[in-house]
Design a protein around this motif. Sequence first.
Motif, PDB file in Angstrom:
ATOM      1  N   ILE A  47       4.030  22.283 -16.611  1.00 52.52           N
ATOM      2  CA  ILE A  47       4.514  21.061 -15.941  1.00 52.52           C
ATOM      3  C   ILE A  47       4.153  19.832 -16.774  1.00 52.52           C
ATOM      4  CG2 ILE A  47       4.163  19.571 -13.924  1.00 52.52           C
ATOM      5  CD1 ILE A  47       3.919  22.218 -12.273  1.00 52.52           C
ATOM      6  N   LEU A  48       2.924  19.764 -17.279  1.00 54.10           N
ATOM      7  CA  LEU A  48       2.518  18.627 -18.103  1.00 54.10           C
ATOM      8  C   LEU A  48       3.327  18.543 -19.401  1.00 54.10           C
ATOM      9  CD1 LEU A  48      -1.356  18.573 -17.706  1.00 54.10           C
ATOM     10  CD2 LEU A  48       0.275  16.873 -16.883  1.00 54.10           C
ATOM     11  N   LEU A  49       3.562  19.686 -20.044  1.00 46.20           N
ATOM     12  CA  LEU A  49       4.350  19.681 -21.280  1.00 46.20           C
ATOM     13  C   LEU A  49       5.798  19.270 -21.008  1.00 46.20           C
ATOM     14  CD1 LEU A  49       2.931  22.866 -23.031  1.00 46.20           C
ATOM     15  CD2 LEU A  49       2.488  20.471 -23.620  1.00 46.20           C
ATOM     16  N   ALA A  50       6.357  19.736 -19.893  1.00 44.60           N
ATOM     17  CA  ALA A  50       7.724  19.337 -19.532  1.00 44.60           C
ATOM     18  C   ALA A  50       7.782  17.841 -19.231  1.00 44.60           C
ATOM     19  CB  ALA A  50       8.204  20.143 -18.322  1.00 44.60           C
ATOM     20  N   ARG A  55       9.379  12.435 -20.877  1.00 44.79           N
ATOM     21  CA  ARG A  55       9.036  11.040 -21.185  1.00 44.79           C
ATOM     22  C   ARG A  55       9.310  10.693 -22.651  1.00 44.79           C
ATOM     23  NH1 ARG A  55       4.104   8.710 -18.081  1.00 44.79           N
ATOM     24  NH2 ARG A  55       3.827   7.770 -20.109  1.00 44.79           N
ATOM     25  N   GLY A  56       9.748  11.687 -23.427  1.00 46.67           N
ATOM     26  CA  GLY A  56      10.055  11.442 -24.830  1.00 46.67           C
ATOM     27  C   GLY A  56       8.839  11.467 -25.736  1.00 46.67           C
ATOM     28  N   GLU A  57       7.718  11.989 -25.245  1.00 44.30           N
ATOM     29  CA  GLU A  57       6.481  12.027 -26.024  1.00 44.30           C
ATOM     30  C   GLU A  57       6.362  13.308 -26.849  1.00 44.30           C
ATOM     31  OE1 GLU A  57       3.295  11.424 -23.259  1.00 44.30           O
ATOM     32  OE2 GLU A  57       4.142   9.546 -22.539  1.00 44.30           O
ATOM     33  N   GLY A  58       7.274  14.232 -26.637  1.00 47.57           N
ATOM     34  CA  GLY A  58       7.207  15.499 -27.348  1.00 47.57           C
ATOM     35  C   GLY A  58       6.171  16.411 -26.734  1.00 47.57           C
ATOM     36  N   TRP A  59       6.006  17.586 -27.345  1.00 49.32           N
ATOM     37  CA  TRP A  59       5.023  18.518 -26.813  1.00 49.32           C
ATOM     38  C   TRP A  59       4.378  19.367 -27.894  1.00 49.32           C
ATOM     39  CZ3 TRP A  59       6.321  23.633 -27.563  1.00 49.32           C
ATOM     40  CH2 TRP A  59       7.666  23.898 -27.838  1.00 49.32           C
ATOM     41  N   ARG A  60       4.632  19.034 -29.131  1.00 45.25           N
ATOM     42  CA  ARG A  60       4.062  19.801 -30.236  1.00 45.25           C
ATOM     43  C   ARG A  60       2.892  19.056 -30.860  1.00 45.25           C
ATOM     44  NH1 ARG A  60       8.612  23.148 -33.260  1.00 45.25           N
ATOM     45  NH2 ARG A  60       9.795  23.721 -31.436  1.00 45.25           N
ATOM     46  N   LEU A 179      -5.027  11.937 -30.029  1.00 42.75           N
ATOM     47  CA  LEU A 179      -4.105  13.003 -29.657  1.00 42.75           C
ATOM     48  C   LEU A 179      -3.492  12.642 -28.305  1.00 42.75           C
ATOM     49  CD1 LEU A 179      -6.141  16.192 -30.632  1.00 42.75           C
ATOM     50  CD2 LEU A 179      -4.400  14.976 -31.957  1.00 42.75           C
ATOM     51  N   PRO A 180      -2.215  12.947 -28.113  1.00 43.74           N
ATOM     52  CA  PRO A 180      -1.559  12.566 -26.848  1.00 43.74           C
ATOM     53  C   PRO A 180      -2.165  13.291 -25.649  1.00 43.74           C
ATOM     54  CG  PRO A 180      -0.080  13.856 -28.241  1.00 43.74           C
ATOM     55  CD  PRO A 180      -1.320  13.616 -29.029  1.00 43.74           C
ATOM     56  N   LEU A 181      -2.492  12.539 -24.612  1.00 48.55           N
ATOM     57  CA  LEU A 181      -3.192  13.055 -23.448  1.00 48.55           C
ATOM     58  C   LEU A 181      -2.430  14.172 -22.738  1.00 48.55           C
ATOM     59  CD1 LEU A 181      -5.545  12.872 -21.426  1.00 48.55           C
ATOM     60  CD2 LEU A 181      -4.196  11.169 -20.186  1.00 48.55           C
ATOM     61  N   LEU A 182      -1.166  13.945 -22.421  1.00 47.56           N
ATOM     62  CA  LEU A 182      -0.407  14.955 -21.679  1.00 47.56           C
ATOM     63  C   LEU A 182      -0.270  16.255 -22.472  1.00 47.56           C
ATOM     64  CD1 LEU A 182       2.499  12.882 -20.055  1.00 47.56           C
ATOM     65  CD2 LEU A 182       0.451  13.801 -18.965  1.00 47.56           C
ATOM     66  N   VAL A 183      -0.044  16.145 -23.759  1.00 49.03           N
ATOM     67  CA  VAL A 183       0.143  17.341 -24.587  1.00 49.03           C
ATOM     68  C   VAL A 183      -1.168  18.099 -24.740  1.00 49.03           C
ATOM     69  CG1 VAL A 183       0.881  18.203 -26.831  1.00 49.03           C
ATOM     70  CG2 VAL A 183       2.082  16.295 -25.782  1.00 49.03           C
ATOM     71  N   THR A 184      -2.264  17.404 -25.034  1.00 47.48           N
ATOM     72  CA  THR A 184      -3.535  18.120 -25.207  1.00 47.48           C
ATOM     73  C   THR A 184      -3.985  18.721 -23.887  1.00 47.48           C
ATOM     74  OG1 THR A 184      -4.799  16.057 -24.944  1.00 47.48           O
ATOM     75  CG2 THR A 184      -4.346  16.795 -27.194  1.00 47.48           C
ATOM     76  N   THR A 185      -3.755  18.052 -22.776  1.00 51.20           N
ATOM     77  CA  THR A 185      -4.119  18.618 -21.472  1.00 51.20           C
ATOM     78  C   THR A 185      -3.196  19.781 -21.122  1.00 51.20           C
ATOM     79  OG1 THR A 185      -4.919  16.450 -20.777  1.00 51.20           O
ATOM     80  CG2 THR A 185      -4.559  18.086 -19.059  1.00 51.20           C
TER      81      THR A 185
END
Length: 186
Positions: A47-50, A55-60, A179-185
């Motif tokens: 859910i966080l990665l999606a 939001r356009g922040e990516g996930w990699r 590091l981006p918060l949503l991606v690392t979490t």
Amino acid sequence: MPALSNRMLYVCICLIWGSTWMAITFQFGTVDPSASVAYRFCLAGLILLAWSAWRGEGWRLPVQALRWAALQGVLLFGISYSLTYEAERHIASGLMAVLNSSMLLFNLIGMRIAFGRRLDARSLTGAGLGCLGIVLVFWPELGSIDDPSAWLGVAFGLAAGLLASMGNLVAQRNHEARLPLLVTTG
């Protein structure tokens, strides 16, 4: 997207974090506690990665950053929650909440050791009063520590608090590395 006020953010955290103790007790029964942790946090991570992608922040993440994010997840959400679930097989969830509050003090000491942050009286007083408040709320459950199984639960609970604190220290390191918060979490 409009920003939430500090009051609303606080209310959201209290509702989410406070309800986690009830959710844990509902998950006992048919599935191994470690599997419950895996299901719960894999779903939350997806859910966080999606959300991050939406939001356009990516996930990699680059490989080195991915290692740090994985360490954060293993400590903060994997092992510590597995120990939390195991502890709650031996002790009441209110007592586990008390033990989990030890994370506040572990965090302060860990920030001193890992990042050289000063242990100021205000932070120590706040953490101490917070822990004391939680202890007072669950005082009746503290009296239930009278058999070896309960002591095993206490040990699991304290270990969970320590590992979660170590995960928080890795999260702080990841934050300082931008590091981006949503991606690392996630």
